[in-house]
Structures are given as C-alpha cells and as structure tokens.
Write a protein that holds these residues in place. Structure first.
Motif, PDB file in Angstrom:
ATOM      1  N   THR A  42       7.177  14.385  -3.440  1.00 39.13           N
ATOM      2  CA  THR A  42       7.638  14.232  -4.822  1.00 39.13           C
ATOM      3  C   THR A  42       8.361  12.914  -5.040  1.00 39.13           C
ATOM      4  O   THR A  42       8.312  12.359  -6.129  1.00 39.13           O
ATOM      5  N   GLY A  43       9.083  12.401  -4.041  1.00 38.46           N
ATOM      6  CA  GLY A  43       9.820  11.153  -4.200  1.00 38.46           C
ATOM      7  C   GLY A  43       8.954   9.953  -3.867  1.00 38.46           C
ATOM      8  O   GLY A  43       8.237   9.965  -2.864  1.00 38.46           O
ATOM      9  N   ARG A  44       9.036   8.920  -4.688  1.00 41.50           N
ATOM     10  CA  ARG A  44       8.268   7.706  -4.435  1.00 41.50           C
ATOM     11  C   ARG A  44       9.221   6.516  -4.549  1.00 41.50           C
ATOM     12  O   ARG A  44       9.981   6.425  -5.516  1.00 41.50           O
ATOM     13  N   PRO A  45       9.198   5.601  -3.589  1.00 39.75           N
ATOM     14  CA  PRO A  45      10.082   4.438  -3.673  1.00 39.75           C
ATOM     15  C   PRO A  45       9.734   3.554  -4.863  1.00 39.75           C
ATOM     16  O   PRO A  45       8.585   3.532  -5.321  1.00 39.75           O
ATOM     17  N   GLU A  46      10.727   2.827  -5.364  1.00 42.16           N
ATOM     18  CA  GLU A  46      10.534   1.972  -6.531  1.00 42.16           C
ATOM     19  C   GLU A  46       9.586   0.815  -6.250  1.00 42.16           C
ATOM     20  O   GLU A  46       8.936   0.308  -7.150  1.00 42.16           O
ATOM     21  N   ALA A  47       9.523   0.374  -5.006  1.00 45.58           N
ATOM     22  CA  ALA A  47       8.615  -0.714  -4.634  1.00 45.58           C
ATOM     23  C   ALA A  47       8.171  -0.506  -3.196  1.00 45.58           C
ATOM     24  O   ALA A  47       8.925   0.034  -2.377  1.00 45.58           O
ATOM     25  N   VAL A  48       6.935  -0.895  -2.892  1.00 48.44           N
ATOM     26  CA  VAL A  48       6.384  -0.753  -1.547  1.00 48.44           C
ATOM     27  C   VAL A  48       5.604  -2.006  -1.179  1.00 48.44           C
ATOM     28  O   VAL A  48       5.173  -2.771  -2.047  1.00 48.44           O
ATOM     29  N   ARG A  49       5.449  -2.219   0.100  1.00 50.39           N
ATOM     30  CA  ARG A  49       4.568  -3.273   0.597  1.00 50.39           C
ATOM     31  C   ARG A  49       3.210  -2.661   0.894  1.00 50.39           C
ATOM     32  O   ARG A  49       3.114  -1.531   1.336  1.00 50.39           O
ATOM     33  N   ASP A  50       2.169  -3.441   0.669  1.00 48.21           N
ATOM     34  CA  ASP A  50       0.828  -2.966   0.981  1.00 48.21           C
ATOM     35  C   ASP A  50      -0.032  -4.185   1.286  1.00 48.21           C
ATOM     36  O   ASP A  50       0.417  -5.334   1.140  1.00 48.21           O
ATOM     37  N   THR A  51      -1.255  -3.945   1.700  1.00 52.08           N
ATOM     38  CA  THR A  51      -2.209  -5.021   1.987  1.00 52.08           C
ATOM     39  C   THR A  51      -3.481  -4.759   1.212  1.00 52.08           C
ATOM     40  O   THR A  51      -4.011  -3.637   1.243  1.00 52.08           O
ATOM     41  N   ILE A  52      -3.965  -5.773   0.480  1.00 49.41           N
ATOM     42  CA  ILE A  52      -5.240  -5.661  -0.215  1.00 49.41           C
ATOM     43  C   ILE A  52      -6.139  -6.779   0.264  1.00 49.41           C
ATOM     44  O   ILE A  52      -5.674  -7.764   0.848  1.00 49.41           O
ATOM     45  N   GLN A  53      -7.426  -6.625   0.043  1.00 52.91           N
ATOM     46  CA  GLN A  53      -8.385  -7.654   0.423  1.00 52.91           C
ATOM     47  C   GLN A  53      -8.752  -8.488  -0.794  1.00 52.91           C
ATOM     48  O   GLN A  53      -9.209  -7.950  -1.810  1.00 52.91           O
ATOM     49  N   VAL A  54      -8.550  -9.795  -0.700  1.00 49.94           N
ATOM     50  CA  VAL A  54      -8.918 -10.731  -1.749  1.00 49.94           C
ATOM     51  C   VAL A  54      -9.857 -11.757  -1.135  1.00 49.94           C
ATOM     52  O   VAL A  54      -9.495 -12.459  -0.191  1.00 49.94           O
ATOM     53  N   GLU A  55     -11.081 -11.809  -1.665  1.00 54.53           N
ATOM     54  CA  GLU A  55     -12.110 -12.692  -1.123  1.00 54.53           C
ATOM     55  C   GLU A  55     -12.296 -12.483   0.373  1.00 54.53           C
ATOM     56  O   GLU A  55     -12.451 -13.420   1.134  1.00 54.53           O
ATOM     57  N   GLY A  56     -12.250 -11.215   0.782  1.00 55.94           N
ATOM     58  CA  GLY A  56     -12.490 -10.870   2.172  1.00 55.94           C
ATOM     59  C   GLY A  56     -11.323 -11.081   3.103  1.00 55.94           C
ATOM     60  O   GLY A  56     -11.439 -10.808   4.305  1.00 55.94           O
ATOM     61  N   MET A  57     -10.192 -11.526   2.584  1.00 58.13           N
ATOM     62  CA  MET A  57      -9.016 -11.799   3.406  1.00 58.13           C
ATOM     63  C   MET A  57      -7.904 -10.818   3.059  1.00 58.13           C
ATOM     64  O   MET A  57      -7.663 -10.522   1.887  1.00 58.13           O
ATOM     65  N   ASP A  58      -7.220 -10.312   4.090  1.00 56.51           N
ATOM     66  CA  ASP A  58      -6.080  -9.440   3.869  1.00 56.51           C
ATOM     67  C   ASP A  58      -4.938 -10.231   3.243  1.00 56.51           C
ATOM     68  O   ASP A  58      -4.634 -11.349   3.677  1.00 56.51           O
ATOM     69  N   GLN A  59      -4.318  -9.654   2.220  1.00 57.12           N
ATOM     70  CA  GLN A  59      -3.208 -10.296   1.530  1.00 57.12           C
ATOM     71  C   GLN A  59      -2.082  -9.283   1.363  1.00 57.12           C
ATOM     72  O   GLN A  59      -2.273  -8.217   0.780  1.00 57.12           O
ATOM     73  N   ALA A  60      -0.901  -9.613   1.892  1.00 57.96           N
ATOM     74  CA  ALA A  60       0.258  -8.750   1.746  1.00 57.96           C
ATOM     75  C   ALA A  60       0.783  -8.860   0.317  1.00 57.96           C
ATOM     76  O   ALA A  60       0.928  -9.952  -0.217  1.00 57.96           O
ATOM     77  N   VAL A  61       1.058  -7.716  -0.304  1.00 54.82           N
ATOM     78  CA  VAL A  61       1.529  -7.696  -1.686  1.00 54.82           C
ATOM     79  C   VAL A  61       2.685  -6.716  -1.812  1.00 54.82           C
ATOM     80  O   VAL A  61       2.847  -5.814  -0.992  1.00 54.82           O
ATOM     81  N   THR A  62       3.486  -6.924  -2.838  1.00 54.49           N
ATOM     82  CA  THR A  62       4.527  -5.970  -3.204  1.00 54.49           C
ATOM     83  C   THR A  62       4.055  -5.211  -4.434  1.00 54.49           C
ATOM     84  O   THR A  62       3.584  -5.811  -5.401  1.00 54.49           O
ATOM     85  N   LEU A  63       4.153  -3.902  -4.387  1.00 55.04           N
ATOM     86  CA  LEU A  63       3.718  -3.048  -5.479  1.00 55.04           C
ATOM     87  C   LEU A  63       4.937  -2.387  -6.119  1.00 55.04           C
ATOM     88  O   LEU A  63       5.868  -1.984  -5.424  1.00 55.04           O
ATOM     89  N   ARG A  64       4.911  -2.272  -7.437  1.00 47.58           N
ATOM     90  CA  ARG A  64       6.011  -1.708  -8.219  1.00 47.58           C
ATOM     91  C   ARG A  64       5.590  -0.354  -8.791  1.00 47.58           C
ATOM     92  O   ARG A  64       4.498  -0.195  -9.314  1.00 47.58           O
ATOM     93  N   LEU A  65       6.479   0.620  -8.677  1.00 51.54           N
ATOM     94  CA  LEU A  65       6.205   1.952  -9.203  1.00 51.54           C
ATOM     95  C   LEU A  65       6.307   1.962 -10.719  1.00 51.54           C
ATOM     96  O   LEU A  65       7.269   1.438 -11.298  1.00 51.54           O
ATOM     97  N   VAL A  66       5.315   2.550 -11.384  1.00 51.85           N
ATOM     98  CA  VAL A  66       5.371   2.798 -12.823  1.00 51.85           C
ATOM     99  C   VAL A  66       5.078   4.273 -13.039  1.00 51.85           C
ATOM    100  O   VAL A  66       4.238   4.866 -12.354  1.00 51.85           O
TER     101      VAL A  66
END
Length: 206
Positions: A42-66
């Motif tokens: 039930t609880g979700r942090p306000e922001a998390v780190r994740d990795t997405i693929q952009v042009e085939g390359m892993d990119q670390a990103v910060t995600l914000r909870l909405v």
C-alpha cells in the motif's frame, strides 16, 4: 471523443507545472509482478530510482510518484522528472493526463473513463474513434495482457496507440500520442508509467 475535444483537453493542462520542492528520499523501484496478480504494497515512496532503455542503452532515471484518488478509477504511478500530470473532466468523461514537452510537440499518455457507465462495445467505439481522429488508424492484436483491444495510428509525424481496458467492471481506454522523433525517449518512459500503474481500490497493477 473528437480530436477537437482531445486538443482542448491538452490545452487546458498544458501550462501545469510539476510540483516543486524536494521529492523526498530516493528508493530503488520495487519489482512489478509480470502477471500483476495479487495486491501490491500500500505504501509507495515519493520518488524512486529506475533504469530504462533509450536507444538501446540503459539510462538511470529518477521517477516521481503521482496519485489520482478522486477520479472514477483512482490510481497512482511513477513518471519521469519533468513530466506534468493533470486531470480534465467534461460531459464526456474524465481524463488523467501525463505529458512531456510543449504543444504542439508534446508527448501524451491519457487514461480516459466515460462519464456514464458504458459497455465494453460502447467504450471500444469511443477508443476506435479517438484513434481514427488522428488518421491512419488500424486495429492490431494487443501486446499487453490488460488490453482487450488495441489500435495504432500515424498522422504526419504524430504516432501513437489507443488501448481498451477494464478494471472493477469499469471500461476505459489509454491513449498515447507523441511526435515520432520523440519515440526513443518517450516510449520507454510511457511504458514505465503504465507498468507501474497501481489501482488504489485493491492495490493491483494495470
């Protein structure tokens, strides 16, 4: 929904600014079960780190909870920093919108629920009309397990899809639309937003 109505909805929230202030402590993004069966925490942090693929390359990103607790189908999800979120209601229904960029070159993810309880066939008709309003729409097999039907479209340099879904007996559709040259960056971020969408009523994933 007509394209004119869609454009009007885009204009109403185009100037919305992302929340200011510190996002809170960062945490690693929790894994999402592949079959999305069973309740999520039930609880979700306000922001998390994740990795997405952009042009085939892993990119670390910060995600914000909405979170959207006051819409017909309440949910929360995560979006990339810099994305905007907003809710637009009309006589036709309620749309939760996640956007990046500025009109007319804007990427959009919108979850739309009709104002009146509607059957699957009725919402499918609305979803198809939404795709066709962009031009060049065609139905394809849905790749996502939650999507009952799916359409893709291309209008000039704007591409996207409309997918029909259902939760707790309520049908909805998800629209994605973006300039084709935004695809390498937009599509992975949009995918994260949908993959991490949790319904607030029962804690299950999209």
């Amino acid at each position: 929904m007509s394209r004119l109505v869609l454009i009007a909805l885009m204009t109403l929230v185009a100037c919305a600014e992302p929340p200011t202030g510190p996002p809170g402590p960062l945490a690693e993004a929790p894994a999402v079960p592949a079959d999305s069966v069973g309740a999520m925490p039930t609880g979700r942090p306000e922001a998390v780190r994740d990795t997405i693929q952009v042009e085939g390359m892993d990119q670390a990103v910060t995600l914000r909870l909405v979170s959207f607790p006051d819409v017909p189908l309440p949910f929360s999800t995560y979006v990339r920093e810099g994305w905007r979120s907003g809710t637009v209601a009309s006589g036709e229904g309620t749309a939760v919108r996640l956007t990046t960029g500025e009109p007319p070159r804007q990427g959009l993810v919108s979850l739309f629920v009709p104002a009146d309880a509607a059957s699957e066939a009725e919402v499918a008709e609305l979803a198809q009309a939404s795709a066709e309003s962009y031009g060049g729409a065609r139905e394809r097999d849905a790749a996502e397990t939650w999507a009952r039907r799916s359409w893709t479209f291309q209008d000039g340099d704007t591409v996207g899809s409309v997918r029909l879904g259902e939760h707790a007996g309520t049908f909805f559709y998800v629209l994605e639309a973006y300039p084709i040259d935004m695809g390498d960056g937009f599509a992975p971020a949009a995918r994260v937003a949908l993959d991490r969408l949790w319904w607030l009523d029962d804690g299950t994933a999209l």
